[in-house]
Design a protein around this motif. Structure first.
Motif, PDB file in Angstrom:
ATOM      1  N   SER A  20      -8.899   0.519   8.073  1.00 11.82           N
ATOM      2  CA  SER A  20     -10.225   0.246   7.518  1.00 11.82           C
ATOM      3  C   SER A  20     -10.543  -1.240   7.421  1.00 11.82           C
ATOM      4  O   SER A  20     -11.648  -1.627   7.043  1.00 11.82           O
ATOM      5  N   ASP A  21      -9.580  -2.093   7.754  1.00 12.90           N
ATOM      6  CA  ASP A  21      -9.760  -3.538   7.573  1.00 12.90           C
ATOM      7  C   ASP A  21      -9.199  -4.268   8.787  1.00 12.90           C
ATOM      8  O   ASP A  21      -7.987  -4.274   9.018  1.00 12.90           O
ATOM      9  N   ARG A  22     -10.067  -4.880   9.578  1.00 15.69           N
ATOM     10  CA  ARG A  22      -9.615  -5.590  10.782  1.00 15.69           C
ATOM     11  C   ARG A  22      -8.673  -6.737  10.465  1.00 15.69           C
ATOM     12  O   ARG A  22      -7.844  -7.116  11.295  1.00 15.69           O
ATOM     13  N   GLY A  23      -8.778  -7.276   9.277  1.00 13.59           N
ATOM     14  CA  GLY A  23      -7.943  -8.406   8.897  1.00 13.59           C
ATOM     15  C   GLY A  23      -6.657  -8.006   8.208  1.00 13.59           C
ATOM     16  O   GLY A  23      -5.908  -8.870   7.738  1.00 13.59           O
ATOM     17  N   ALA A  24      -6.372  -6.698   8.146  1.00 12.26           N
ATOM     18  CA  ALA A  24      -5.182  -6.221   7.445  1.00 12.26           C
ATOM     19  C   ALA A  24      -3.972  -6.201   8.375  1.00 12.26           C
ATOM     20  O   ALA A  24      -4.075  -5.817   9.537  1.00 12.26           O
ATOM     21  N   ARG A  25      -2.832  -6.627   7.854  1.00 15.16           N
ATOM     22  CA  ARG A  25      -1.567  -6.568   8.575  1.00 15.16           C
ATOM     23  C   ARG A  25      -0.506  -6.012   7.631  1.00 15.16           C
ATOM     24  O   ARG A  25      -0.480  -6.351   6.446  1.00 15.16           O
ATOM     25  N   TYR A  26       0.382  -5.204   8.182  1.00 11.60           N
ATOM     26  CA  TYR A  26       1.464  -4.671   7.364  1.00 11.60           C
ATOM     27  C   TYR A  26       2.547  -5.729   7.217  1.00 11.60           C
ATOM     28  O   TYR A  26       2.858  -6.456   8.168  1.00 11.60           O
ATOM     29  N   ILE A  27       3.133  -5.818   6.042  1.00 14.52           N
ATOM     30  CA  ILE A  27       4.207  -6.775   5.812  1.00 14.52           C
ATOM     31  C   ILE A  27       5.421  -6.074   5.210  1.00 14.52           C
ATOM     32  O   ILE A  27       5.297  -5.263   4.289  1.00 14.52           O
ATOM     33  N   ALA A  28       6.572  -6.338   5.785  1.00 13.39           N
ATOM     34  CA  ALA A  28       7.846  -5.852   5.239  1.00 13.39           C
ATOM     35  C   ALA A  28       8.736  -7.062   5.038  1.00 13.39           C
ATOM     36  O   ALA A  28       8.719  -7.710   3.994  1.00 13.39           O
ATOM     37  N   GLY A  29       9.490  -7.437   6.082  1.00  9.97           N
ATOM     38  CA  GLY A  29      10.312  -8.644   5.977  1.00  9.97           C
ATOM     39  C   GLY A  29       9.501  -9.920   6.075  1.00  9.97           C
ATOM     40  O   GLY A  29       9.873 -10.960   5.522  1.00  9.97           O
ATOM     41  N   GLY A  30       8.402  -9.874   6.811  1.00 10.39           N
ATOM     42  CA  GLY A  30       7.503 -11.020   6.897  1.00 10.39           C
ATOM     43  C   GLY A  30       7.838 -12.045   7.965  1.00 10.39           C
ATOM     44  O   GLY A  30       7.163 -13.070   8.064  1.00 10.39           O
ATOM     45  N   THR A  31       8.848 -11.800   8.801  1.00 10.56           N
ATOM     46  CA  THR A  31       9.233 -12.816   9.776  1.00 10.56           C
ATOM     47  C   THR A  31       8.154 -13.046  10.837  1.00 10.56           C
ATOM     48  O   THR A  31       8.084 -14.133  11.415  1.00 10.56           O
ATOM     49  N   LEU A  47      -2.726  -8.344   3.304  1.00  8.11           N
ATOM     50  CA  LEU A  47      -1.365  -7.911   3.587  1.00  8.11           C
ATOM     51  C   LEU A  47      -1.138  -6.568   2.917  1.00  8.11           C
ATOM     52  O   LEU A  47      -1.344  -6.433   1.707  1.00  8.11           O
ATOM     53  N   VAL A  48      -0.731  -5.587   3.712  1.00  6.46           N
ATOM     54  CA  VAL A  48      -0.500  -4.240   3.201  1.00  6.46           C
ATOM     55  C   VAL A  48       0.996  -3.999   3.125  1.00  6.46           C
ATOM     56  O   VAL A  48       1.723  -4.247   4.091  1.00  6.46           O
ATOM     57  N   ARG A  49       1.461  -3.551   1.989  1.00  4.71           N
ATOM     58  CA  ARG A  49       2.870  -3.223   1.837  1.00  4.71           C
ATOM     59  C   ARG A  49       2.996  -1.825   1.263  1.00  4.71           C
ATOM     60  O   ARG A  49       2.046  -1.293   0.671  1.00  4.71           O
ATOM     61  N   LEU A  50       4.176  -1.227   1.440  1.00 10.22           N
ATOM     62  CA  LEU A  50       4.397   0.154   1.032  1.00 10.22           C
ATOM     63  C   LEU A  50       5.604   0.229   0.116  1.00 10.22           C
ATOM     64  O   LEU A  50       6.694  -0.217   0.483  1.00 10.22           O
ATOM     65  N   ARG A  64      23.084  12.055  15.550  1.00  9.76           N
ATOM     66  CA  ARG A  64      21.712  11.566  15.379  1.00  9.76           C
ATOM     67  C   ARG A  64      21.658  10.448  14.351  1.00  9.76           C
ATOM     68  O   ARG A  64      22.227  10.553  13.260  1.00  9.76           O
ATOM     69  N   VAL A  65      20.971   9.379  14.703  1.00 10.09           N
ATOM     70  CA  VAL A  65      20.826   8.206  13.837  1.00 10.09           C
ATOM     71  C   VAL A  65      19.346   7.993  13.558  1.00 10.09           C
ATOM     72  O   VAL A  65      18.519   8.028  14.473  1.00 10.09           O
ATOM     73  N   SER A  66      19.017   7.777  12.291  1.00 13.06           N
ATOM     74  CA  SER A  66      17.646   7.471  11.904  1.00 13.06           C
ATOM     75  C   SER A  66      17.639   6.163  11.118  1.00 13.06           C
ATOM     76  O   SER A  66      18.419   5.997  10.165  1.00 13.06           O
ATOM     77  N   LEU A  67      16.771   5.256  11.522  1.00  7.92           N
ATOM     78  CA  LEU A  67      16.629   3.967  10.849  1.00  7.92           C
ATOM     79  C   LEU A  67      15.202   3.853  10.330  1.00  7.92           C
ATOM     80  O   LEU A  67      14.233   3.918  11.107  1.00  7.92           O
ATOM     81  N   GLY A  68      15.047   3.694   9.017  1.00  7.14           N
ATOM     82  CA  GLY A  68      13.718   3.470   8.468  1.00  7.14           C
ATOM     83  C   GLY A  68      13.156   2.149   8.958  1.00  7.14           C
ATOM     84  O   GLY A  68      13.907   1.220   9.280  1.00  7.14           O
ATOM     85  N   ALA A  69      11.841   2.049   8.987  1.00  7.12           N
ATOM     86  CA  ALA A  69      11.200   0.850   9.526  1.00  7.12           C
ATOM     87  C   ALA A  69      11.544  -0.403   8.738  1.00  7.12           C
ATOM     88  O   ALA A  69      11.501  -1.511   9.280  1.00  7.12           O
ATOM     89  N   GLU A  70      11.889  -0.260   7.461  1.00  8.14           N
ATOM     90  CA  GLU A  70      12.203  -1.424   6.644  1.00  8.14           C
ATOM     91  C   GLU A  70      13.705  -1.664   6.505  1.00  8.14           C
ATOM     92  O   GLU A  70      14.137  -2.490   5.695  1.00  8.14           O
ATOM     93  N   VAL A  71      14.500  -0.986   7.310  1.00  2.00           N
ATOM     94  CA  VAL A  71      15.928  -1.318   7.406  1.00  2.00           C
ATOM     95  C   VAL A  71      16.037  -2.719   7.989  1.00  2.00           C
ATOM     96  O   VAL A  71      15.445  -3.022   9.023  1.00  2.00           O
ATOM     97  N   GLY A 104      11.229  -2.124  11.959  1.00  3.60           N
ATOM     98  CA  GLY A 104       9.816  -1.949  12.258  1.00  3.60           C
ATOM     99  C   GLY A 104       9.161  -3.213  12.763  1.00  3.60           C
ATOM    100  O   GLY A 104       8.365  -3.182  13.706  1.00  3.60           O
ATOM    101  N   GLY A 105       9.497  -4.339  12.166  1.00  2.00           N
ATOM    102  CA  GLY A 105       8.931  -5.601  12.613  1.00  2.00           C
ATOM    103  C   GLY A 105       9.325  -5.922  14.039  1.00  2.00           C
ATOM    104  O   GLY A 105       8.515  -6.413  14.826  1.00  2.00           O
ATOM    105  N   ASN A 106      10.583  -5.610  14.402  1.00  2.00           N
ATOM    106  CA  ASN A 106      11.045  -5.897  15.752  1.00  2.00           C
ATOM    107  C   ASN A 106      10.277  -5.100  16.798  1.00  2.00           C
ATOM    108  O   ASN A 106      10.098  -5.557  17.926  1.00  2.00           O
TER     109      ASN A 106
END
Length: 273
Positions: A20-31, A47-50, A64-71, A104-106
């Motif tokens: 809903s916001d063109r200027g919004a970016r998700y942030i986790a680690g922030g690199t 900046l949107v965080r969860l 099977r290996v699962s890695l969350g996006a904020e790992v 997730g950032g990668n």
């Protein structure tokens, strides 16, 4: 220009905030995001965080290996059962980057970065995403192909099968600043050996296109062959086919095309760089 930080309770809420916001970016680690802000990107206004701890979890169930996006990259290094990914992670940045940088950032890192993404592509990873249309899984290849058009899509994590054997997964990064510089090219390969010949070959590159890509011509050339000079030569001959590397401060497109086959051969034959 002030930047607003919005904390969301659910992935659906975060995806809605992003779409809903063109200027919004998700942030986790922030690199990535904080670097863009520090370099003066005025297009980022929110900046949107969860607040969801599940996104920082590593789950291993059988193969099977699962890695969350904020790992974080550091969390991968600390997990002994992910030892095949340790050389990949060690090739990315220094301690500060590995402490904050996330899976997730990668996935969103532009070439010549995103070395972990190339490794995940070779492991045939699936990506779980949340958008305004709900949650779904897609192949990493599909995700990367539509990444730049996927405004409002939130990556929740990746999953894949662990390598078939300790020597089935191979990785090499070529950089001018070792061991943590930006890639001239990075190469990841999953080459399961069945009766002396490789089967279900997957080879992926970083630095050879705008995103990590599969080296499909090299895969086809190697499929069903032995990992010897003759078998590998066929893959090397097709190594640069289908690539579109950029010329940047690290290397020229010409140079990347010239050296990718050299390093693919060394990787597949187990030779030193």
């Amino acid at each position: 220009m002030p930047v607003t930080v919005k904390t969301c309770a659910t992935p659906a809420e975060a995806a809605a905030a992003l779409s809903s916001d063109r200027g919004a970016r998700y942030i986790a680690g922030g690199t990535l995001v904080m670097r863009a802000l520090n370099e003066g990107d005025v297009g980022i206004t929110t900046l949107v965080r969860l607040a969801d701890r599940a996104l920082a979890q590593i789950r291993i169930s059988g193969a099977r290996v699962s890695l969350g996006a904020e790992v974080t990259l550091l969390a991968i290094l600390r997990e002994r059962e992910l030892s095949y990914l340790h050389p990949v992670v060690r090739s990315i940045g220094g301690p500060a980057v590995r402490t904050t940088g996330t899976v997730g950032g990668n996935l969103f890192a532009a070439s010549p970065f995103g070395d972990l993404t190339a490794a995940l592509l070779a492991l045939d990873a699936m990506v779980s995403v949340q958008s305004g249309y709900g949650a779904r899984d897609m192949t990493l290849e599909e995700f990367l192909a539509g990444r730049e058009r996927a405004a409002g899509t939130l990556a929740l994590g990746v999953s894949f099968e662990r390598p078939a054997s300790p020597d089935a997964f191979r990785y090499r990064k070529i950089a001018r600043v070792k061991p943590k510089g930006a890639s001239v090219v990075s190469i990841a390969a999953h080459v399961p050996n069945m009766g002396g010949r490789v089967s279900n070959v997957r080879i992926a590159y970083g630095g050879m296109a705008a995103t990590a890509i599969r080296a499909k011509a090299a895969e086809r050339a190697l499929e069903g062959r032995a990992l010897d000079e003759a078998g590998v030569a066929a893959a090397v001959a097709a190594a640069a086919e289908g690539t579109s590397p950029a010329t940047d401060a690290i290397a020229s497109a010409w140079y990347r095309r010239e050296v990718v086959g050299v390093h693919l051969r060394r990787l597949l034959l187990g030779l030193e760089a």
